[in-house]
Design a protein around this motif. Structure first.
Motif, mmCIF file in Angstrom:
data_model
loop_
_atom_site.group_PDB
_atom_site.id
_atom_site.type_symbol
_atom_site.label_atom_id
_atom_site.label_comp_id
_atom_site.label_asym_id
_atom_site.label_seq_id
_atom_site.Cartn_x
_atom_site.Cartn_y
_atom_site.Cartn_z
ATOM 1 N N LEU A 226 127.235 -17.365 1.577
ATOM 2 C CA LEU A 226 125.759 -16.770 -0.236
ATOM 3 C C LEU A 226 126.620 -16.246 -1.445
ATOM 4 O O LEU A 226 126.195 -16.686 -2.657
ATOM 5 C CB LEU A 226 125.255 -15.911 0.365
ATOM 6 N N ILE A 229 126.544 -19.311 -3.431
ATOM 7 C CA ILE A 229 126.033 -19.424 -4.469
ATOM 8 C C ILE A 229 125.791 -19.208 -5.379
ATOM 9 O O ILE A 229 125.705 -19.698 -6.674
ATOM 10 C CB ILE A 229 124.776 -19.708 -4.021
ATOM 11 N N VAL A 230 126.447 -17.887 -5.243
ATOM 12 C CA VAL A 230 126.178 -16.806 -6.643
ATOM 13 C C VAL A 230 127.307 -17.366 -7.354
ATOM 14 O O VAL A 230 127.259 -17.347 -8.452
ATOM 15 C CB VAL A 230 126.043 -15.648 -6.525
ATOM 16 N N GLY A 358 123.899 -24.228 -3.919
ATOM 17 C CA GLY A 358 123.820 -23.618 -5.149
ATOM 18 C C GLY A 358 124.468 -24.143 -6.411
ATOM 19 O O GLY A 358 123.087 -24.172 -7.030
ATOM 20 N N ILE A 378 119.213 -15.146 -8.133
ATOM 21 C CA ILE A 378 120.422 -15.408 -7.386
ATOM 22 C C ILE A 378 121.218 -13.916 -8.062
ATOM 23 O O ILE A 378 122.044 -14.361 -6.803
ATOM 24 C CB ILE A 378 122.113 -15.566 -9.072
ATOM 25 N N ILE A 381 120.173 -12.335 -4.199
ATOM 26 C CA ILE A 381 120.827 -13.211 -3.233
ATOM 27 C C ILE A 381 122.335 -12.439 -3.128
ATOM 28 O O ILE A 381 123.190 -12.071 -2.191
ATOM 29 C CB ILE A 381 121.698 -14.643 -3.583
ATOM 30 N N ILE A 384 121.294 -9.339 -0.990
ATOM 31 C CA ILE A 384 122.142 -9.269 0.314
ATOM 32 C C ILE A 384 123.233 -10.023 1.091
ATOM 33 O O ILE A 384 124.000 -9.493 2.493
ATOM 34 C CB ILE A 384 121.055 -10.972 0.333
ATOM 35 N N CYS A 385 124.053 -10.611 0.863
ATOM 36 C CA CYS A 385 125.659 -10.763 0.944
ATOM 37 C C CYS A 385 125.824 -9.058 0.295
ATOM 38 O O CYS A 385 127.243 -9.118 1.875
ATOM 39 C CB CYS A 385 126.276 -11.864 -0.266
#
Length: 411
Positions: A226, A229-230, A358, A378, A381, A384-385
């Motif tokens: 995650l 991805i960011v 990502g 984003i 996300i 959440i991470c």
């Protein structure tokens, strides 16, 4: 000023000669990866691909990275880290040069996949080499030195890349990428031969634990995916945002990206040495790093002032400086329980999976939802991470307390 400079130099003391050679090889190699931050722009501007097509090419990039990281881990546990590193570097050099001659969507997808398959087999081998050549007490600082080399290369790379695009076109980037990989191989063969190297931390385990059965490590990998991805928005979506929304030139984009590496080169080692002596755990520090990285994208929606790009880059840079070294250290620490190649391959794969989703997700969202909504998603996300890491950190602290209590009770 002299005292401050002396303290800065002291943060590098105690690192082995082999670690310095690894750092130099990594610097040469990463200085040539200037094509990667410009890849989405190259596909869009030079090859006239649509944003959607660029997204799918970047997914091929990620798939190649996943396959390469997995293959690199397997080969490292069987052939050894040295052979994997040399062969990966050399082949990557020739493949980067060949990549410029591909122009169709299908050939570019296949070419990018093959390049990343070979290139990212280097990463698990490098982590195992670093673990072997570093004293246990210097592990985090050794990791940080390697990151300094990576980021010094990245700070020079994009700036030089912008100049090359302006003077020689995008094709020049592929030649420089390939040649620097070959140069890194030549340096490695001449200065870091395994027969001459003294292994400082032999962590072979006679009864290794499978990384796939380490539940805490698997949860950690989800968080790292995650975070990847960011973070990876800065290597695809953000460059298009800089150009299309804030109208920056390739040279200006290169300088802004180069600021990231320059700041890391100056501040990361002293910052890490200071953070090592605080009460925070590795996961706790990663939590704060990820929060800063998420905020760096969130603030882009708060104003149209172009100066916010610099503020965002500063937030991302300090978030990266905190999150990455301690995530590397956490993974290396867990790897002592089992096959190092397997653990470090999975750690690399977590970021490779981020490459698959990502870049593509970011580019598809900007094409269909616009940049503002993309940055909000984003940021979500990232939140959440951060929550996953917060929970994992709390859980591991509880397990450690129970273990200590049981040990005291037995004794």
């Amino acid at each position: 000023m002299k005292t401050l400079f002396k303290k800065y130099l002291n943060t590098f003391k105690g690192l082995s000669q082999e670690i310095w050679w690894l750092a130099l090889i990594t610097l040469i190699n990463r200085a040539g990866t200037m094509v990667i931050p410009f890849l989405s722009l190259y596909l869009k501007e030079d090859l006239s691909f649509s944003v959607s097509d660029v997204g799918w090419v970047m997914s091929a990039f990620g798939l190649g990275s996943v396959a390469g990281s997995w293959l690199g881990g397997k080969l490292t546990d069987t052939l050894g880290y040295y052979k994997v590193m040399v062969r990966s570097l050399l082949l990557t050099g020739f493949l980067f040069i060949a990549l410029q001659f591909l122009h169709t969507f299908v050939s570019i997808c296949i070419g990018i996949f093959v390049v990343m398959l070979v290139a990212d087999s280097f990463r698990p081998a490098m982590f195992v080499a670093l673990n072997a050549y570093s004293k246990p007490e210097n592990k985090i600082r050794s990791l940080t030195l390697i990151r300094l080399a990576i980021n010094l290369g990245f700070s020079a790379g994009p700036a030089i890349g912008g100049l090359i695009i302006t003077g020689l076109s995008y094709d020049g980037l592929f030649w420089v990428d390939g040649i620097t990989c070959i140069l890194a191989t030549i340096v490695m063969v001449n200065v870091l031969h395994p027969k001459k190297a003294k292994v400082l931390d032999d962590v072979k385990n006679e009864n290794p634990v499978s990384a796939y059965s380490d539940k805490a490590f698997l949860v950690f990998l989800v968080a790292m995916t995650l975070f990847g991805i960011v973070f990876l928005q800065y290597f695809s979506t953000i460059t298009i945002y800089y150009k299309d929304v804030h109208f920056l030139s390739e040279l200006e984009i290169g300088i802004l990206l180069g600021l990231n590496g320059f700041l890391i080169f100056i501040f990361e080692m002293p910052l890490i040495k200071w953070l090592e002596n605080t009460k925070y755990t590795k996961l706790g520090l990663m939590f704060y790093g990820i929060v800063l990285t998420g905020l760096s994208l969130f603030i882009l929606n708060l104003t149209n002032w172009s100066g916010v790009l610099v503020i965002g880059m500063l937030l991302m840079t300090f978030g990266e400086m905190v999150a990455f070294p301690f995530s590397n250290a956490f993974a290396v620490e867990r790897a002592k329980k089992g096959n190092q190649g397997e653990y470090m391959a999975l750690y690399s794969i977590s970021f490779s999976i981020a490459h698959i989703f990502g870049h593509n997700a970011g580019l598809q969202m900007t094409a269909h939802l616009g940049f503002d909504n993309t940055w909000f998603i984003i940021t979500g996300i990232a939140a959440i991470c951060a929550l996953i890491l917060f929970g994992l950190n709390k859980n591991l602290k509880t397990q450690k307390s129970i273990k200590i209590w049981k040990t005291k009770k037995i004794s």
